[in-house]
Design an enzyme around this catalytic site. Structure first.
Site, PDB file in Angstrom:
ATOM      1  N   HIS A  52      -3.042  10.885   1.008  1.00 10.47           N
ATOM      2  CA  HIS A  52      -2.426  10.678   2.316  1.00 10.47           C
ATOM      3  C   HIS A  52      -1.855  12.028   2.772  1.00 10.47           C
ATOM      4  CE1 HIS A  52      -0.879   7.250   5.042  1.00 10.47           C
ATOM      5  NE2 HIS A  52      -0.552   8.373   5.655  1.00 10.47           N
ATOM      6  N   GLU A  90      -3.506  -0.104   8.249  1.00 11.68           N
ATOM      7  CA  GLU A  90      -2.259   0.227   8.948  1.00 11.68           C
ATOM      8  C   GLU A  90      -2.299  -0.371  10.342  1.00 11.68           C
ATOM      9  OE1 GLU A  90      -1.166   4.387   9.185  1.00 11.68           O
ATOM     10  OE2 GLU A  90      -1.686   4.704   7.077  1.00 11.68           O
ATOM     11  N   TYR A 150      -4.084   1.271  15.689  1.00 11.42           N
ATOM     12  CA  TYR A 150      -2.832   1.288  16.446  1.00 11.42           C
ATOM     13  C   TYR A 150      -3.043   1.100  17.937  1.00 11.42           C
ATOM     14  CZ  TYR A 150      -0.359   3.109  12.336  1.00 11.42           C
ATOM     15  OH  TYR A 150       0.210   3.254  11.102  1.00 11.42           O
ATOM     16  N   GLU A 198      -7.174   8.357   6.802  1.00 11.38           N
ATOM     17  CA  GLU A 198      -7.361   8.943   8.132  1.00 11.38           C
ATOM     18  C   GLU A 198      -7.974  10.332   8.126  1.00 11.38           C
ATOM     19  OE1 GLU A 198      -4.124   8.590  10.855  1.00 11.38           O
ATOM     20  OE2 GLU A 198      -4.150   6.410  10.744  1.00 11.38           O
ATOM     21  N   ARG A 251       0.855  -1.183   0.000  1.00  8.38           N
ATOM     22  CA  ARG A 251       0.000   0.000   0.000  1.00  8.38           C
ATOM     23  C   ARG A 251       0.895   1.238   0.000  1.00  8.38           C
ATOM     24  NH1 ARG A 251      -2.780   2.873   4.855  1.00  8.38           N
ATOM     25  NH2 ARG A 251      -3.898   4.462   3.677  1.00  8.38           N
ATOM     26  N   ASN A 280      -7.306   1.743  10.039  1.00 12.67           N
ATOM     27  CA  ASN A 280      -5.969   1.903  10.605  1.00 12.67           C
ATOM     28  C   ASN A 280      -6.116   1.733  12.112  1.00 12.67           C
ATOM     29  OD1 ASN A 280      -5.357   2.608   8.007  1.00 12.67           O
ATOM     30  ND2 ASN A 280      -4.549   4.651   8.475  1.00 12.67           N
TER      31      ASN A 280
END
Ligand code: FCB
Length: 490
Positions: A160, A395, A336, A206, A116, A334
């Site tokens: 992005h 991600e 985290y 995001e 990606r 994404n």
């Protein structure tokens, strides 16, 4: 320390532990030793699970003035004194623009199937809209060809964060729906030219992050501090841009091209797993993501979102909502860190968010709290809340201090710890039928980590930015092993 610990010592220790294991099989009644049942069967991922890794244009490409690229808001921002912790910028970054062939080999060596990357809008449309710059797109043609020749599946992100500065100057960037329209046109232009080889596109990366941090809290580019009503309008324009991009891709790309957003979903999870708290976490998932994921998947803002926003609610038309909800093929998440641990509440909206204790552990980035179960709960709750049937973890990964050991290597055991625990929870999700189809590790290599500059390293390859040499960290071997087995554990 490593210098004193020879390879032979290591082999001996490893051998001893193997002996230790061999000495303990259960002895059956007839006295014949039989192999112990394998209690540690590997936890497998579904067949065809897509393993990948990820980067983004501004964070790795460099070559900001080459081949007609226009400026982006991140060029301007990173060159503004005081904005980037280590006073660096992305002018050179990883020089990926020139070293992409070497980097494709690194991707290949990891054993992943998919990569990606993001396309820099200002390379393709230096002014944001109007006359395209064919030389800009050529770079991605070369990259895509190189990836395909290496047997790697390209997943391209269209936005992005590197908005053409010209659009920021002309119309206030995402403050205007003109930017949403320009984004749609750019998406159609790129998809028309790449979709013979790129079969999967992410629209925006995001939105929650670049809207809030960039337009609301003056942390990221373009560094604005807009009041709530204007901020909600920016968010709405981003959702509209996503919808217009989906439509443009449907219109211009080869049939079967797939598209979806990559969202930093507000990660909600039950503080303690009870049916009530799980239900509360599901409600929280829907309400706290109403401003982007909710509206693109439901075609409306929730009552809770509109009530909470009050006079600051975004202005929109029914037509816009229709565009925004143009059906996607997948949802990228994404993931985290845990963000909202919730418990059930009798009061509206049905959940209470608990405060984090100061001692809650985190990785080498303060925001990166450790909560492996996040990657289990978030896709599970999102799939349930919106009936999603294809999810990609677009991600996941961590920073680490990544010191060089005496032998010149990086033993990033903390990154391995993080990945092992998160992947175990992701496997748990897939084993229970949560429709996660693939996983993109952030990141392939250390890179320009936005306001943290080059200080925060997220790669599984270490980059020496003075020499531009790349070297695998121990986590690269860990990830390669997971991929080879399609399983976590052994
Ligand atoms: C995400 C961004 C990505 C990188 C990682 C660490 O929020 O999408 O570019 O900065 O965090």
């Amino acid at each position: 320390m490593f210098g004193q610990f020879s390879r032979r010592d290591f082999a001996r220790l490893a051998g001893l532990s193997a002996l230790g294991m061999a000495a303990t099989p259960a002895k059956p009644a007839d006295g014949e030793p039989k192999p112990a049942p394998d209690r540690h069967a590997p936890a497998s991922f579904p067949d065809g699970f897509l393993w990948g890794t990820a980067t983004s244009a501004y964070q790795i490409e460099g070559a900001v003035d080459e081949d007609g690229r226009g400026r982006s808001i991140w060029d301007t921002f990173s060159h503004t004194p005081g904005r980037i912790a280590d006073h660096t910028n992305g002018d050179r970054a990883n020089e990926h623009y020139h070293r992409y062939k070497e980097d494709v080999r690194l991707i290949k060596d990891l054993g992943v199937k998919a990569y990606r990357f993001s396309i820099a809008w200002p390379r393709v449309f230096p002014q944001g809209s109007g006359t395209p710059n064919p030389k800009g797109l050529d770079f991605y043609n070369r990259l895509v060809d190189e990836l395909l020749a290496a047997g790697l599946e390209p997943y391209a992100t269209l936005y992005h964060w590197d908005l053409p500065q010209a659009l920021q100057d002309r119309v206030g960037g995402w403050q205007s729906s003109d930017t949403s329209k320009a984004f749609g046109e750019y998406a159609g232009y790129v998809a028309e030219r790449l979709s013979d080889r790129v079969r999967n596109f992410f629209t925006v990366n995001e939105p929650g992050r670049f809207v809030n941090f960039g337009y609301g809290w003056n942390i990221d580019a373009p560094g604005l501090n807009l009041p709530p009503a204007e901020l909600n309008q920016v968010r709405h324009h981003v959702a509209l841009g996503h919808g217009l991009a989906v439509q443009a891709i449907r219109a211009k790309a080869r049939a079967g091209t797939r598209v979806g957003a990559a969202d930093n979903i507000a990660a909600c999870l039950p503080a303690i797993d009870t049916p009530e708290n799980i239900r509360a976490a599901e409600i929280a998932t829907r309400e706290l993501n109403a401003g982007f994921l909710g509206v693109i998947l439901e075609g409306k803002y929730t009552d809770g979102f509109l009530e909470f926003a009050g006079a600051a609610a975004p202005k929109f038309t029914a037509d816009e909502l229709k565009i925004i909800a143009s059906p996607s093929d997948f949802v990228g998440l994404n993931i985290y860190a845990p963000q909202f641990y919730v418990v059930a509440s009798d009061r509206k909206p049905g959940f209470t968010v608990l405060p984090f204790p100061a001692s809650f552990p985190h990785m080498n980035s303060e925001w990166l709290r450790i909560g492996p179960e996040t990657i289990y709960w978030v896709p599970r709750l999102a799939a349930k809340a919106w009936n999603i049937d294809n999810i990609y973890i677009s991600e996941n990964g961590t920073s680490s201090t990544d010191e060089l050991a005496a032998d010149g290597k990086v033993y990033d055991l903390d990154r391995i710890m993080y990945l092992r625990n998160y992947l175990a929870q992701l496997q748990r999700a897939t084993a229970e039928g949560v429709p996660v189809r693939g996983y993109f590790l952030w990141s392939l290599m250390d890179n320009f980590e936005w306001i943290f500059g080059f200080e925060k390293r997220f790669g599984v390859y270490r980059v020496d930015f003075a020499t531009q040499s790349r070297m695998p960290k121990l986590s690269a071997s860990f990830y390669r092993d997971v991929i080879a087995k399609n399983a976590i554990g052994m």
